[in-house]
Scaffold this motif. Structure first.
Motif, PDB file in Angstrom:
ATOM      1  N   PHE A  86       0.858  -1.185   0.000  1.00 56.03           N
ATOM      2  CA  PHE A  86       0.000   0.000   0.000  1.00 56.03           C
ATOM      3  C   PHE A  86       0.894   1.236   0.000  1.00 56.03           C
ATOM      4  O   PHE A  86       2.121   1.129   0.118  1.00 56.03           O
ATOM      5  CB  PHE A  86      -0.953   0.014   1.202  1.00 56.03           C
ATOM      6  N   ASP A  87       0.273   2.405  -0.127  1.00 53.19           N
ATOM      7  CA  ASP A  87       1.025   3.663  -0.194  1.00 53.19           C
ATOM      8  C   ASP A  87       1.385   4.094   1.227  1.00 53.19           C
ATOM      9  O   ASP A  87       0.589   4.747   1.916  1.00 53.19           O
ATOM     10  CB  ASP A  87       0.197   4.730  -0.901  1.00 53.19           C
ATOM     11  N   ARG A  88       2.587   3.740   1.647  1.00 45.11           N
ATOM     12  CA  ARG A  88       3.014   4.022   3.021  1.00 45.11           C
ATOM     13  C   ARG A  88       3.214   5.512   3.260  1.00 45.11           C
ATOM     14  O   ARG A  88       2.836   6.037   4.307  1.00 45.11           O
ATOM     15  CB  ARG A  88       4.298   3.257   3.319  1.00 45.11           C
ATOM     16  N   ASP A  89       3.822   6.210   2.300  1.00 51.59           N
ATOM     17  CA  ASP A  89       4.075   7.649   2.475  1.00 51.59           C
ATOM     18  C   ASP A  89       2.774   8.424   2.628  1.00 51.59           C
ATOM     19  O   ASP A  89       2.664   9.321   3.475  1.00 51.59           O
ATOM     20  CB  ASP A  89       4.883   8.180   1.286  1.00 51.59           C
ATOM     21  N   LEU A  90       1.788   8.077   1.805  1.00 51.05           N
ATOM     22  CA  LEU A  90       0.501   8.764   1.914  1.00 51.05           C
ATOM     23  C   LEU A  90      -0.142   8.482   3.266  1.00 51.05           C
ATOM     24  O   LEU A  90      -0.742   9.389   3.872  1.00 51.05           O
ATOM     25  CB  LEU A  90      -0.416   8.303   0.783  1.00 51.05           C
ATOM     26  N   TYR A  91      -0.014   7.266   3.736  1.00 54.59           N
ATOM     27  CA  TYR A  91      -0.597   6.900   5.027  1.00 54.59           C
ATOM     28  C   TYR A  91       0.001   7.740   6.153  1.00 54.59           C
ATOM     29  O   TYR A  91      -0.722   8.280   7.000  1.00 54.59           O
ATOM     30  CB  TYR A  91      -0.355   5.412   5.272  1.00 54.59           C
ATOM     31  N   LEU A  92       1.314   7.881   6.169  1.00 53.21           N
ATOM     32  CA  LEU A  92       1.971   8.639   7.236  1.00 53.21           C
ATOM     33  C   LEU A  92       1.612  10.113   7.180  1.00 53.21           C
ATOM     34  O   LEU A  92       1.368  10.750   8.215  1.00 53.21           O
ATOM     35  CB  LEU A  92       3.481   8.443   7.145  1.00 53.21           C
ATOM     36  N   ILE A  93       1.553  10.675   5.971  1.00 51.02           N
ATOM     37  CA  ILE A  93       1.211  12.096   5.849  1.00 51.02           C
ATOM     38  C   ILE A  93      -0.228  12.330   6.304  1.00 51.02           C
ATOM     39  O   ILE A  93      -0.514  13.304   7.031  1.00 51.02           O
ATOM     40  CB  ILE A  93       1.420  12.569   4.398  1.00 51.02           C
ATOM     41  N   GLY A  94      -1.136  11.477   5.869  1.00 51.63           N
ATOM     42  CA  GLY A  94      -2.529  11.656   6.248  1.00 51.63           C
ATOM     43  C   GLY A  94      -2.755  11.522   7.741  1.00 51.63           C
ATOM     44  O   GLY A  94      -3.506  12.307   8.333  1.00 51.63           O
ATOM     45  N   ILE A  95      -2.101  10.554   8.370  1.00 50.57           N
ATOM     46  CA  ILE A  95      -2.262  10.373   9.817  1.00 50.57           C
ATOM     47  C   ILE A  95      -1.647  11.535  10.582  1.00 50.57           C
ATOM     48  O   ILE A  95      -2.189  11.997  11.599  1.00 50.57           O
ATOM     49  CB  ILE A  95      -1.653   9.031  10.255  1.00 50.57           C
ATOM     50  N   ARG A  96      -0.517  12.029  10.098  1.00 46.65           N
ATOM     51  CA  ARG A  96       0.116  13.172  10.757  1.00 46.65           C
ATOM     52  C   ARG A  96      -0.778  14.404  10.677  1.00 46.65           C
ATOM     53  O   ARG A  96      -0.918  15.157  11.649  1.00 46.65           O
ATOM     54  CB  ARG A  96       1.474  13.437  10.119  1.00 46.65           C
TER      55      ARG A  96
END
Length: 654
Positions: free
Chosen positions: A619-629
């Motif tokens: 899955f898109d890990r970078d997008l996940y971290l940015i969205g959660i942040r």
């Protein structure tokens, strides 16, 4: 020692002596009156005393009724409560804990000596003794008189009007009546013990499995690990670090099989797996029914007991606006369904210039429970597929393809974008399209449809789950479940004034008169477009064309007719595999001349094989971290604003 009637013998003797003493003191003073009344009425034999006290007092002889002064009792209002100091939270919690401990001790005390049992005797009304009788022997406790308050009310002031022998007989009969009342409730340790209350009829059997069938959980024990609990108890001396099945069952508590099964692991709530099973398992060589297959029936039943998953499908023409809505909760997370869906698929036409920012906003709204499985673009056509992070391991590789319907292929504003993959053993195809615009260009839109189903080259590497029912000329026949959504641009064949009149006369949910003029409904009924597809019933107002930022339809000089241009249709290889739950629009988002349209579905999922290309949790890990942040930052700012608002508020007293 007790009498055969169940009344203590020493209490009976004491009561008899007390009443006889009062009678002897008054006997000489009342001889003349008694003799006269004997001549007039005679000394009748006393009636037989019945068991209840009220019946005993009613059946007293006439001479006792004539000579007794029955004192009327005036009811008094309850006492006013005393003002007490307000208890603190610590004191209240201590009192609750103390009462809970006391009740537990009373249930487990075999001698019935706890304070909760004693409260039954202390709480019973016992009027004070006002008689002039001589005190009882030391062996007779003073409280023995309190057990017969009706007997004391029969002779107020301790004055007896009858003979000593008669009163002794009355006391004996009253004590016998009390014995009848207390029969079967013997005194143990000086405290009454209530008899057990049995239900009038047998209670219905209780269903212990209260787990919701819609729960998505991986905490079910494998069939080959059912004896793990006994092994862990013998090996480690415990089943769980917090609570075990035996404690729940021992206390008679209603428990959830799903919850208790999840506690069977010794070290965590994860499903226990034996080392020998890990050695023997080969996920890549599993089958439909093999134990341990990643995509097999066992894993499918663990996550979806009823084999139905929820899918959210939405389409929105953003009109190329740079400004995104401030909040997407009403769009992606409508309040009417109680639960979020297992999969979210969002298609956009004429998308915003910053596609990455749009995907971040979607991730921020859906939160940490969802991950971006795949996203693709074809010019300004965007599609994003989000799935619950627990389910990412059961997806195949994701494939996508595009089709341009414009004559000049460099201009990618009209066309189609398709994304396909297999989830467990069910293949999915999602297509978002933007057909040719124009009120009268129905044939051009049908050509766009035909070109799309022929030119989309899907699937590529992932095998077809049922190739015998596939067609090389129609991509929608090569998948189990197909969802097609987008700006199809079909209009209403009616003038603006007539449409406005219908909208003003009928409520928002009654749009049946408008759908009579809908081009897409007419063409689908003829079978000229979307063959084999269905559409849920429409109960919302036309999604096109609005003034930006307003709820009014087009007020420009063009005066475009409101239409249902944004639609969601679906088809399935198997009957009743797809059930439409909700079909509506989102009127609160007003940044475009189109309103977003979404649909909720319940889709049946079948087990599959492991011999397909697996995504393996990609899955898109970078997008996940940015969205959660961003989500966490937004919550912190919101709390800070609320705190500043409370601290800056001024309380004025008028």
């Amino acid at each position: 020692m007790s009498t055969p009637n169940g009344f203590p013998q020493h209490s009976r003797v004491c009561l008899t002596r007390s009443m006889e003493g009062g009678a002897v003191q008054d006997l000489q003073a009342k001889k003349a009156g008694k003799a006269a009344k004997k001549e007039a009425g005679g000394d009748g034999a006393p009636p037989k005393i019945s068991t209840p006290i009220s019946e005993t007092l009613k059946l007293l002889p006439e001479e006792l009724k004539a000579n007794m002064k029955i004192k009327s009792i005036t009811p008094r209002p309850p006492r006013k409560p005393r003002l007490e100091r307000a208890a603190s939270l610590d004191e209240k919690s201590w009192r609750k804990w103390r009462r809970f401990r006391t009740s537990q001790e009373s249930l487990t005390d075999p001698n019935e000596t706890s304070s909760s049992n004693g409260s039954l005797q202390e709480a019973s009304p016992s009027p004070p003794s006002r008689g002039r009788a001589s005190p009882c022997n030391p062996c007779c406790p003073q409280d023995s008189l309190h057990t017969s308050p009706d007997a004391l009310e029969a002779s107020p002031g301790g004055k007896s009007r009858g003979g000593a022998s008669d009163l002794g007989k009355r006391a004996s009969e009253i004590s016998s009546a009390f014995g009848g009342l207390l029969r079967g409730k013997g005194f143990a340790g000086g405290k009454p013990r209530l008899s057990q209350i049995m239900p009038a009829r047998p209670l219905p059997p209780m269903e212990l499995n209260v787990a919701s069938p819609s729960l998505r959980t991986a905490n079910r024990i494998d069939a080959d690990c059912l004896d793990y609990r006994h092994y862990s108890q013998h090996k480690f001396g415990r089943v769980s670090s917090s609570l075990s099945d035996s404690r729940l069952q021992g206390n008679g508590s209603l428990y959830d099989n799903c919850s208790t099964d999840s506690m069977k692991s010794t070290f965590s709530v994860l499903t226990p797996i034996r080392a020998k099973d890990v050695r023997s398992r080969s996920y890549l060589e599993g089958s439909l029914l093999a134990s341990g297959a990643l995509m097999g029936a066992e894993e499918l039943s663990r996550y979806f007991p009823n084999r139905n998953m929820g899918i959210f499908v939405a389409t929105w023409n953003m009109q190329g606006q740079k400004e995104l809505p401030a909040n997407l909760d009403d769009f992606l997370l409508p309040t009417e369904p109680d639960f979020a869906q297992d999969m979210y698929v969002i298609g956009v036409q004429e998308g915003c210039p910053d596609r990455r920012e749009w995907e971040i906003r979607l991730q921020e709204t859906l939160g940490p429970h969802y991950v971006l499985l795949h996203s693709a673009a074809h010019g300004v056509l965007y599609m994003s597929v989000f799935i619950r992070r627990d389910l990412i391991w059961f997806c195949s590789e994701v494939e996508y393809a595009t089709v341009t319907t414009r004559i000049v292929s460099q201009i990618k504003t009209k066309g189609a974008l398709g994304i396909s993959f297999t989830f467990f053993g069910t293949s999915f195809l999602f297509i978002t399209s933007h057909f040719t615009s124009g009120d009268s260009k129905v044939n051009e839109r049908k050509l766009d449809y035909n070109k799309t189903i022929q030119a989309l080259t899907l699937p590529k590497n992932v095998p077809d789950t049922n190739p015998y029912r596939s067609s090389a000329s129609d991509v929608t026949t090569r998948f189990d479940e197909v969802f097609w959504f987008g700006d199809f641009n079909f209009r209403l064949n009616k003038d603006r004034e007539t449409v406005d009149s219908i909208l003003s006369q009928h409520p928002d949910t009654d749009v049946s008169k408008l759908l009579v003029y809908d081009q897409l409904t007419s063409e689908m009924s003829r079978g000229s477009i979307f063959k084999g597809f269905q559409e849920a019933d429409i109960h919302f107002r036309p999604s096109y064309k609005f003034d930006i930022g307003k709820d009014s339809y087009d007020t420009t000089s063009k005066q475009r007719t409101p239409s249902y241009t944004d639609r969601v249709v679906f088809r399935s290889r198997y009957k009743d595999d797809i059930q439409a739950v909700k079909y509506s629009s989102c009127p609160v988002i007003k940044t475009s001349d189109h309103r977003p349209v979404f649909a909720l579905f319940r889709v049946k999922v079948r087990p599959g094989r492991d011999n397909i290309p697996l995504a393996a949790g990609l899955f898109d890990r970078d997008l996940y971290l940015i969205g959660i942040r961003r989500r966490a930052t937004r919550e912190l700012l919101k709390r800070r604003e609320q705190k500043d608002q409370r601290s800056s508020s001024i309380c004025s007293i008028s």
